[in-house]
Motif scaffolding. Structure first.
Motif, PDB file in Angstrom:
ATOM      1  N   PHE A 156      87.368  31.704  27.763  1.00 34.70           N
ATOM      2  CA  PHE A 156      86.772  30.503  28.054  1.00 34.70           C
ATOM      3  C   PHE A 156      84.914  30.006  28.601  1.00 34.70           C
ATOM      4  O   PHE A 156      84.325  29.441  28.385  1.00 34.70           O
ATOM      5  CB  PHE A 156      87.780  29.688  27.667  1.00 34.70           C
ATOM      6  CG  PHE A 156      88.772  29.484  27.369  1.00 34.70           C
ATOM      7  CD1 PHE A 156      88.327  28.429  25.896  1.00 34.70           C
ATOM      8  CD2 PHE A 156      89.704  29.981  27.101  1.00 34.70           C
ATOM      9  CE1 PHE A 156      89.143  28.329  24.963  1.00 34.70           C
ATOM     10  CE2 PHE A 156      90.832  30.152  25.495  1.00 34.70           C
ATOM     11  CZ  PHE A 156      90.379  28.887  25.106  1.00 34.70           C
ATOM     12  N   VAL A 157      85.366  30.291  29.782  1.00 31.80           N
ATOM     13  CA  VAL A 157      83.835  30.689  31.071  1.00 31.80           C
ATOM     14  C   VAL A 157      82.644  30.791  30.963  1.00 31.80           C
ATOM     15  O   VAL A 157      81.434  30.500  30.604  1.00 31.80           O
ATOM     16  CB  VAL A 157      84.802  30.642  32.654  1.00 31.80           C
ATOM     17  CG1 VAL A 157      83.804  30.950  33.156  1.00 31.80           C
ATOM     18  CG2 VAL A 157      85.969  30.925  32.671  1.00 31.80           C
ATOM     19  N   TYR A 158      83.107  32.134  29.681  1.00 31.01           N
ATOM     20  CA  TYR A 158      81.461  32.702  29.353  1.00 31.01           C
ATOM     21  C   TYR A 158      81.745  33.203  28.050  1.00 31.01           C
ATOM     22  O   TYR A 158      79.894  32.748  28.060  1.00 31.01           O
ATOM     23  CB  TYR A 158      81.547  34.346  29.909  1.00 31.01           C
ATOM     24  CG  TYR A 158      80.967  34.378  31.469  1.00 31.01           C
ATOM     25  CD1 TYR A 158      80.544  34.520  32.738  1.00 31.01           C
ATOM     26  CD2 TYR A 158      82.671  34.677  32.210  1.00 31.01           C
ATOM     27  CE1 TYR A 158      80.405  34.884  33.348  1.00 31.01           C
ATOM     28  CE2 TYR A 158      83.157  34.955  33.487  1.00 31.01           C
ATOM     29  CZ  TYR A 158      82.097  34.862  34.014  1.00 31.01           C
ATOM     30  OH  TYR A 158      82.120  35.351  35.265  1.00 31.01           O
ATOM     31  N   ARG A 159      81.958  32.896  27.514  1.00 32.60           N
ATOM     32  CA  ARG A 159      81.728  33.164  26.105  1.00 32.60           C
ATOM     33  C   ARG A 159      81.928  30.788  25.269  1.00 32.60           C
ATOM     34  O   ARG A 159      80.944  30.535  24.307  1.00 32.60           O
ATOM     35  CB  ARG A 159      82.563  33.848  25.058  1.00 32.60           C
ATOM     36  CG  ARG A 159      82.012  34.723  25.294  1.00 32.60           C
ATOM     37  CD  ARG A 159      80.614  34.995  24.541  1.00 32.60           C
ATOM     38  NE  ARG A 159      80.514  36.468  24.778  1.00 32.60           N
ATOM     39  CZ  ARG A 159      79.105  36.748  25.662  1.00 32.60           C
ATOM     40  NH1 ARG A 159      78.993  35.989  26.758  1.00 32.60           N
ATOM     41  NH2 ARG A 159      78.898  37.440  26.220  1.00 32.60           N
ATOM     42  N   LYS A 160      82.115  30.129  26.235  1.00 37.90           N
ATOM     43  CA  LYS A 160      82.552  29.115  25.913  1.00 37.90           C
ATOM     44  C   LYS A 160      82.245  28.310  26.805  1.00 37.90           C
ATOM     45  O   LYS A 160      82.508  26.938  26.712  1.00 37.90           O
ATOM     46  CB  LYS A 160      84.198  28.590  25.027  1.00 37.90           C
ATOM     47  CG  LYS A 160      84.390  29.584  23.949  1.00 37.90           C
ATOM     48  CD  LYS A 160      84.326  29.004  22.801  1.00 37.90           C
ATOM     49  CE  LYS A 160      84.672  29.546  21.607  1.00 37.90           C
ATOM     50  NZ  LYS A 160      84.127  29.210  20.747  1.00 37.90           N
ATOM     51  N   ASN A 161      82.051  28.602  27.523  1.00 35.18           N
ATOM     52  CA  ASN A 161      81.052  27.835  28.486  1.00 35.18           C
ATOM     53  C   ASN A 161      81.982  26.498  29.207  1.00 35.18           C
ATOM     54  O   ASN A 161      81.680  25.069  29.790  1.00 35.18           O
ATOM     55  CB  ASN A 161      79.509  27.080  27.853  1.00 35.18           C
ATOM     56  CG  ASN A 161      78.711  27.819  27.933  1.00 35.18           C
ATOM     57  OD1 ASN A 161      78.829  28.955  28.790  1.00 35.18           O
ATOM     58  ND2 ASN A 161      78.099  27.472  26.604  1.00 35.18           N
ATOM     59  N   PHE A 162      82.897  27.263  29.500  1.00 36.67           N
ATOM     60  CA  PHE A 162      84.558  26.034  30.121  1.00 36.67           C
ATOM     61  C   PHE A 162      84.070  25.702  31.497  1.00 36.67           C
ATOM     62  O   PHE A 162      83.516  26.659  32.153  1.00 36.67           O
ATOM     63  CB  PHE A 162      85.693  26.592  29.819  1.00 36.67           C
ATOM     64  CG  PHE A 162      86.719  25.711  30.214  1.00 36.67           C
ATOM     65  CD1 PHE A 162      87.047  24.937  28.988  1.00 36.67           C
ATOM     66  CD2 PHE A 162      86.922  24.937  31.092  1.00 36.67           C
ATOM     67  CE1 PHE A 162      87.963  23.933  29.134  1.00 36.67           C
ATOM     68  CE2 PHE A 162      88.505  24.399  31.098  1.00 36.67           C
ATOM     69  CZ  PHE A 162      88.520  23.820  30.154  1.00 36.67           C
ATOM     70  N   ILE A 169      83.329  26.083  35.156  1.00 35.40           N
ATOM     71  CA  ILE A 169      84.444  26.674  35.964  1.00 35.40           C
ATOM     72  C   ILE A 169      85.448  25.730  37.391  1.00 35.40           C
ATOM     73  O   ILE A 169      85.954  26.387  37.497  1.00 35.40           O
ATOM     74  CB  ILE A 169      83.574  27.393  37.266  1.00 35.40           C
ATOM     75  CG1 ILE A 169      83.898  28.821  37.793  1.00 35.40           C
ATOM     76  CG2 ILE A 169      83.137  26.271  38.166  1.00 35.40           C
ATOM     77  CD1 ILE A 169      84.620  30.138  37.351  1.00 35.40           C
ATOM     78  N   GLY A 170      84.954  24.733  37.561  1.00 36.50           N
ATOM     79  CA  GLY A 170      86.433  23.346  38.229  1.00 36.50           C
ATOM     80  C   GLY A 170      87.447  23.711  37.748  1.00 36.50           C
ATOM     81  O   GLY A 170      88.805  24.419  37.840  1.00 36.50           O
ATOM     82  N   PRO A 171      87.535  22.971  36.400  1.00 37.13           N
ATOM     83  CA  PRO A 171      88.470  22.802  35.295  1.00 37.13           C
ATOM     84  C   PRO A 171      89.009  24.221  35.040  1.00 37.13           C
ATOM     85  O   PRO A 171      90.566  24.727  35.058  1.00 37.13           O
ATOM     86  CB  PRO A 171      88.211  22.066  34.405  1.00 37.13           C
ATOM     87  CG  PRO A 171      87.301  21.672  34.943  1.00 37.13           C
ATOM     88  CD  PRO A 171      86.409  22.298  35.556  1.00 37.13           C
ATOM     89  N   ALA A 172      88.706  25.166  34.628  1.00 34.21           N
ATOM     90  CA  ALA A 172      88.958  25.972  34.670  1.00 34.21           C
ATOM     91  C   ALA A 172      89.927  27.502  35.553  1.00 34.21           C
ATOM     92  O   ALA A 172      90.538  27.917  35.401  1.00 34.21           O
ATOM     93  CB  ALA A 172      88.099  27.120  34.135  1.00 34.21           C
TER      94      ALA A 172
END
Length: 576
Positions: free
Chosen positions: A198-204, A206-209
């Motif tokens: 989600f962080v690296y492929r869906k650009n979620f 970083i804070g909420p993640a």
């Protein structure tokens, strides 16, 4: 002495060291925040990937910490808490912190390449290859040591010759602490995959993640405390072998970065819990301040103490992490000091906490088995010490939960070190077979076969995990000396490079000389002891292993030291 006073003094001194000495080093070496780092210039989406500073700090800290700052100080505490504390604090500031920072800085100024490549540029191709062989020998010991730690914390059945682990249950269900640790560790791997996707492929963001990820960690810990996994040691060694093989071949964004980032919160949480326990219990460290220069079993404070503490004060493995994975992911040189130097300072603080933990339970449990270094599992003592402090004011029911959480944290860190160590072994093994100026795609025949990432990974994993069946005390005896010797050689490498580019390298002279003398002395004593044991027909195969491994490391180290001295001498003459 008061555990609170010991902790406060240590943390204050370490913080001053970070601000003053770490800042001075950055100025001396010319750290430049505006300079492009290899993660951008060499971006490949697999190994060279810019990382958020917080994520990279999590990876680096988790990787260098492992179980080292817990195992080492606890074993060395047999000499008394004062010499251990002094070495952890002084060593962390002037030895380990400088060593880690220097290795990271040298790597990013060499395109994110390893310390071996740095040596190749300053001391020649022959020295580079010798260093790689030396580093691979150390990495095999890393894999063996932490495989033994992980297998030990995942099963309640200890290997023959080692003390059985206590049958502590989670307090929430009839699940042993070790079975709960095993289940949670497996779930942790799944969580890391999801976080990375989600962080690296869906650009979620970083804070909420991070918030969701931390909640996920809490969720899997609760699940693990209620549903355990019970398998024998053989199964867990095999599991570790398969896991680290796969993990070392995956892109860093998929598992390495997210797993290490999330595991860092376990580490931070563990340290916060330990501090709460120390302040809340207000207990005293019951260990003697100093037990003498020589123990009943013949071990002397020098060089034994400086070898045994290992990662809590200085560690050559850190140089491999800094130049093998961290240097490829650093987003800006601005982050080099907090990650390279700062992570070591925090690790030294963790070593102080481990020392306090063993000091608190030393009169309740025979932690040293009579003569030292034949002790119960250090992670068990660490978890038991902190849990004892917390239970003193939170109630007896809290003991089992805290114990399980800390055992989990130690196993997660050991797995993290295994991830990174195996990836480093893959890089360095391939480097042995790739000639200067060529790429893997240019190779043919035998060279191409052995330079294949899968081949190198499998060879290192099979050898390392096989040695993981040895008792931890047998492996650690060689690992500590080999690891510290690697630190001395890494300091030589950075010092020669700094001299080559005209920067101040004098701060390395005493630390590297001290580490080289201490470690070579230790290895030579080991060789002589094993020769005498073999001559008396009292040796087992573990003794042969220690003798042969020690001899190989000493020979390689002496050759590299001679080459470095010649290089430094030439640099001095060129300036004259």
């Amino acid at each position: 002495m008061s555990a609170i006073l010991i902790l406060v003094i240590a943390v204050v001194v370490l913080a001053i060291g970070y601000v003053c000495y770490g800042g001075w080093l950055a100025k001396q070496w010319g750290v430049d925040p505006n300079r492009e780092t290899p993660s951008h210039s060499n971006y490949d989406g697999k190994d060279y990937v810019p990382a958020n500073p917080a994520v990279l700090m999590g990876h680096h800290f988790s990787s260098i910490a492992g179980a080292g700052p817990i195992n080492g100080p606890i074993q060395a505490a047999v000499f008394g808490w004062v010499p251990v504390l002094l070495w952890v604090v002084i060593g962390g500031i002037f030895f380990g912190g400088m060593h880690d920072f220097g290795a990271l800085f040298a790597s990013i100024r060499h395109g994110g390449r390893s310390i071996g490549e740095v040596i190749g540029d300053t001391m020649g191709v022959r020295s580079k290859r010798l260093f790689i062989v030396f580093a691979l020998a150390v990495l095999i010991l890393v894999i063996a040591s932490f495989t033994s730690v992980v297998a030990g914390t995942f099963t309640s059945v200890a290997p023959e010759g080692e003390a059985a682990l206590p049958a502590v249950t989670s307090g929430l269900a009839n699940v042993s602490a070790n079975a709960a640790t095993a289940m949670t560790s497996l779930l942790f791997i799944v969580l890391a995959f999801i976080f990375g996707f989600f962080v690296y492929r869906k650009n979620f963001p970083i804070g909420p993640a991070t918030i969701i990820g931390v909640l996920g960690v809490i969720g899997i810990v609760i699940l693990g405390l209620n549903v355990g996994l019970n398998f024998n040691r053989t199964f867990w060694v095999a599991f570790v072998a398969v896991y680290i093989t796969v993990a070392s071949l995956l892109p860093v964004w998929m598992l390495l970065q997210p797993r290490d980032y999330l595991s860092s919160f376990l580490l931070y949480g563990m340290m916060i819990l330990a501090v709460v326990g120390i302040f809340g219990s207000n207990m005293n460290v019951e260990l003697p301040a100093y037990t003498g220069w020589k123990l009943a079993n013949g071990n002397m404070l020098f060089p034994t103490l400086f070898i045994t503490v290992a990662c809590g004060a200085c560690s050559g493995f850190h140089a491999l992490i800094a130049s093998g994975t961290t240097g490829k992911q650093l987003n800006s040189e601005r982050d080099a000091k907090p990650i390279g130097y700062g992570a070591m300072i925090v690790e030294s603080a963790l070593a102080v906490v481990a020392l306090i933990a063993v000091g608190v339970v030393s009169k309740q449990v025979d932690v040293f088995g009579g003569e030292g270094f034949t002790m119960n599992a250090p992670p068990t003592i660490f978890a038991g010490g902190i849990a004892t402090m917390v239970a003193s004011f939170a109630g007896e029911k809290s003991y089992s939960v805290v114990y399980t959480l800390l055992t989990l944290a130690v196993s997660v860190f050991a797995l993290t070190s295994l991830d990174s160590g195996t990836r480093l072994a893959r890089y360095m093994f391939s480097e042995l077979f790739i000639p200067e100026g060529q790429k893997y795609s240019d190779l043919k025949g035998v060279r191409k076969f052995f330079a294949n990432p899968l081949v190198g990974t499998l060879l290192m994993v099979i050898v390392g995990c096989s040695f993981g069946y040895l008792q931890l005390s047998q492996i650690w005896g060689v690992f500590g000396a080999a690891n510290q010797l690697l630190a001395g050689i890494a300091m030589l490498a950075v010092a020669t490079w700094l001299g080559e580019v005209g920067k101040n390298n004098k701060m390395f002279y005493f630390p590297m000389a001290f580490m080289l003398v201490a470690t070579i002395t230790s290895l030579c004593l080991t060789i002589m002891a094993k020769i005498n044991l073999i001559g008396a027909n009292g040796a087992m195969w573990g003794d042969w292993f220690q003798m042969i491994w020690s001899a190989v490391l000493v020979i390689l180290a002496v050759i590299l030291v001679v080459s470095a001295i010649k290089t430094l001498s030439k640099q001095k003459k060129a300036k004259a």
